[in-house]
Design a protein around this motif. Structure first.
Motif, PDB file in Angstrom:
ATOM      1  N   ASP A 159      -6.195   5.189   4.570  1.00  0.00           N
ATOM      2  CA  ASP A 159      -5.223   4.104   4.738  1.00  0.00           C
ATOM      3  C   ASP A 159      -5.739   3.144   5.806  1.00  0.00           C
ATOM      4  O   ASP A 159      -5.777   3.478   6.985  1.00  0.00           O
ATOM      5  CB  ASP A 159      -3.878   4.737   5.139  1.00  0.00           C
TER       6      ASP A 159
ATOM      7  N   SER B 178       0.818  -1.225   0.000  1.00  0.00           N
ATOM      8  CA  SER B 178       0.000   0.000   0.000  1.00  0.00           C
ATOM      9  C   SER B 178       0.847   1.268   0.000  1.00  0.00           C
ATOM     10  O   SER B 178       0.415   2.312  -0.481  1.00  0.00           O
ATOM     11  CB  SER B 178      -0.973   0.000   1.179  1.00  0.00           C
TER      12      SER B 178
ATOM     13  N   SER C  25      -3.667  -3.655   2.449  1.00  0.00           N
ATOM     14  CA  SER C  25      -2.436  -4.384   2.242  1.00  0.00           C
ATOM     15  C   SER C  25      -2.548  -5.755   2.885  1.00  0.00           C
ATOM     16  O   SER C  25      -3.239  -5.919   3.884  1.00  0.00           O
ATOM     17  CB  SER C  25      -1.340  -3.567   2.917  1.00  0.00           C
TER      18      SER C  25
ATOM     19  N   SER D  71       0.194  -7.054   3.961  1.00  0.00           N
ATOM     20  CA  SER D  71       1.445  -7.064   4.733  1.00  0.00           C
ATOM     21  C   SER D  71       1.252  -7.436   6.187  1.00  0.00           C
ATOM     22  O   SER D  71       1.886  -8.344   6.697  1.00  0.00           O
ATOM     23  CB  SER D  71       2.094  -5.680   4.685  1.00  0.00           C
ATOM     24  N   LYS D  72       0.373  -6.676   6.874  1.00  0.00           N
ATOM     25  CA  LYS D  72       0.236  -6.861   8.314  1.00  0.00           C
ATOM     26  C   LYS D  72      -0.758  -7.985   8.606  1.00  0.00           C
ATOM     27  O   LYS D  72      -0.590  -8.739   9.556  1.00  0.00           O
ATOM     28  CB  LYS D  72      -0.258  -5.571   8.980  1.00  0.00           C
TER      29      LYS D  72
ATOM     30  N   ARG E  39       5.104  -7.688  -0.739  1.00  0.00           N
ATOM     31  CA  ARG E  39       4.672  -6.486  -1.455  1.00  0.00           C
ATOM     32  C   ARG E  39       3.387  -6.699  -2.266  1.00  0.00           C
ATOM     33  O   ARG E  39       3.416  -6.740  -3.506  1.00  0.00           O
ATOM     34  CB  ARG E  39       5.794  -5.941  -2.378  1.00  0.00           C
TER      35      ARG E  39
HETATM   36  C1  PLP Z   1      -0.080   3.265   8.343  1.00  0.00           C
HETATM   37  C2  PLP Z   1       0.642   2.450   7.336  1.00  0.00           C
HETATM   38  N1  PLP Z   1       0.188   2.449   6.085  1.00  0.00           N
HETATM   39  C3  PLP Z   1       0.797   1.741   5.123  1.00  0.00           C
HETATM   40  C4  PLP Z   1       1.925   0.995   5.401  1.00  0.00           C
HETATM   41  C5  PLP Z   1       2.606   0.300   4.269  1.00  0.00           C
HETATM   42  O1  PLP Z   1       2.452  -1.040   4.252  1.00  0.00           O
HETATM   43  P1  PLP Z   1       2.731  -1.890   2.949  1.00  0.00           P
HETATM   44  O2  PLP Z   1       3.417  -1.008   1.948  1.00  0.00           O
HETATM   45  O3  PLP Z   1       3.603  -3.002   3.386  1.00  0.00           O
HETATM   46  O4  PLP Z   1       1.409  -2.332   2.456  1.00  0.00           O
HETATM   47  C6  PLP Z   1       2.439   0.965   6.705  1.00  0.00           C
HETATM   48  C7  PLP Z   1       3.653   0.202   7.004  1.00  0.00           C
HETATM   49  O5  PLP Z   1       4.225   0.251   8.066  1.00  0.00           O
HETATM   50  C8  PLP Z   1       1.773   1.715   7.697  1.00  0.00           C
HETATM   51  O6  PLP Z   1       2.201   1.734   8.961  1.00  0.00           O
END
Ligand code: PLP
Length: 386
Positions: free
Chosen positions: A203, A102, A234, A236-237, A245
């Protein structure tokens, strides 16, 4: 020979974490047992079904060609399905664009809508990409929206002069304050954006990392949001796959089309095999409740959260148990850089709040992406430091 940076690079603010990072490197090279409670990168593994799917899909030669800039149709269909299952929001495939995480989308959206000197509202404190990677690197002007404790770390829209504002970033569950938002306040944000013709970039990277039964909303659940908002997500988390990615943006058709147009000039879609993994991951949701893997993952995080917050409070620091994210936002009773530097002396790395903006001063962000034993040890060291 030396070269001059473009003005936009010179406009980036000084990197406040540089000094801290230098000390961390030194300590590590001296063999110090440093406990890192500073980075937002999960220590827990991705679920085994993700690893198995990744192995299988990456072994298929067909999955190594370029992907569409907007993402594969089956990926976008899975995102459409996930929004319906998770948020009861109806989308069409052309309201979805795949992202290389993201962060990339949050940075690139400004390229589509921000002209030099346009104002962009960015929360303060905040994830630095909104002000830097997005606004400043598009020659826009970042206008801070203070997130104050007395307002529950929510912006006060009544105090904002919106005249030159073209875009606004919002992030809940929030990094770094770990604050959450309810639908009433989301509606205020949507109305404010609509009244002032502002592109609302929401976000929602932490929507699935939640505790005590809390469920984070999507801004697209709010009446009128589809007129002004684009939401960033995302894997990711949610699935502990920060390095893979893969993320997506969804919402207003024109906003998604603008982002897709920019991306088609800059990159291609994420690897096809990662998109296929994401399809598998998202289809794990069968209702509003988090799938089994996530329930287990969040239970581990919740126990760590309780240990960290309870111990910090016993030591005498003021902080709340967050309902979401893996961050605790601690009132560090003074200069946050000095606080973080002092803790490095006892082998604990935390992030000084001022690194997230001037309104972050007086706080530190402590992550619970470490096992309980390490968190307990870190708390002992914190107690000994002051
Ligand atoms: C608030 C927030 N948005 C977006 C991201 C980006 O995550 P990613 O690029 O891995 O999806 C992070 C990563 O730490 C984040 O803390």
């Amino acid at each position: 020979m030396s070269f001059e940076y473009a003005d936009r690079i010179n406009r980036l603010p000084p990197y406040l974490f540089a000094e801290i990072e230098k000390i961390i490197k030194e300590k590590k090279s001296q063999g110090v047992d440093l406990i890192s409670l500073s980075i937002g990168d999960p220590d827990l593994p991705p679920p085994s079904f993700i690893l198995e799917t990744l192995k299988r899909e990456a072994s298929d030669p067909k999955n190594h060609n370029y992907s569409f800039s907007q993402g594969e149709p089956d990926f976008r269909e899975a995102v459409v399905g996930w929004y319906k299952t998770r948020f009861n929001v109806d989308l069409q495939q052309d309201q979805v664009v795949a992202l290389l995480g993201s962060k990339e989308g949050l940075a690139n959206i400004a390229r589509a809508f921000i002209n030099p000197s346009d104002h962009v509202l960015v929360p303060d404190p905040a994830y630095p990409v909104y002000a830097n990677g997005s606004t400043i690197l598009c020659d826009g002007m970042a206008v801070p929206m203070p997130l104050l404790e007395e307002n529950g770390f929510l912006p006060n829209f009544e105090a904002i002069d919106a005249r030159q504002v073209k875009m606004m970033f919002l992030n809940y569950p929030n990094n770094p304050t770990a604050a959450t938002i309810d639908k009433k306040h989301l509606k205020q944000a949507v109305d404010f954006a609509k009244d002032n013709r502002i592109v609302l970039c929401y976000d929602n990277a932490y929507s699935e990392i939640t505790y005590d039964g809390y469920q984070a909303p999507s801004i697209l659940e709010i009446d009128g949001a589809m007129d002004v908002a684009v939401e960033f997500h995302s894997l990711s988390k949610t699935f502990n796959m920060t390095g893979d990615r893969i993320g997506f943006a969804v919402g207003n058709k024109q906003l998604v089309a603008g982002l897709t147009k920019i991306k088609s000039q800059i990159d291609s879609g994420p690897p096809v095999y990662t998109q296929k993994v994401a399809v598998k991951a998202l289809s794990n949701y069968t209702g509003h409740q988090p799938p089994e893997f996530l329930q287990r993952n969040n239970q581990i995080l919740q126990e760590r959260r309780d240990l960290l917050v309870n111990t910090l409070c016993q030591i005498g620091y003021k902080c709340d148990k967050p309902k979401a994210t893996f961050y605790v936002w601690v009132n560090c009773r003074g200069d946050s850089m000095k606080f973080a530097t002092r803790l490095l002396d006892v082998g604990v790395a935390v992030t000084p709040g001022v690194g997230f903006g001037k309104y972050g001063e007086g706080y530190a962000r402590i992550t619970f992406t470490q096992p309980k034993e390490r968190i307990a040890e870190a708390c002992q060291r914190i107690a000994s430091a002051f």
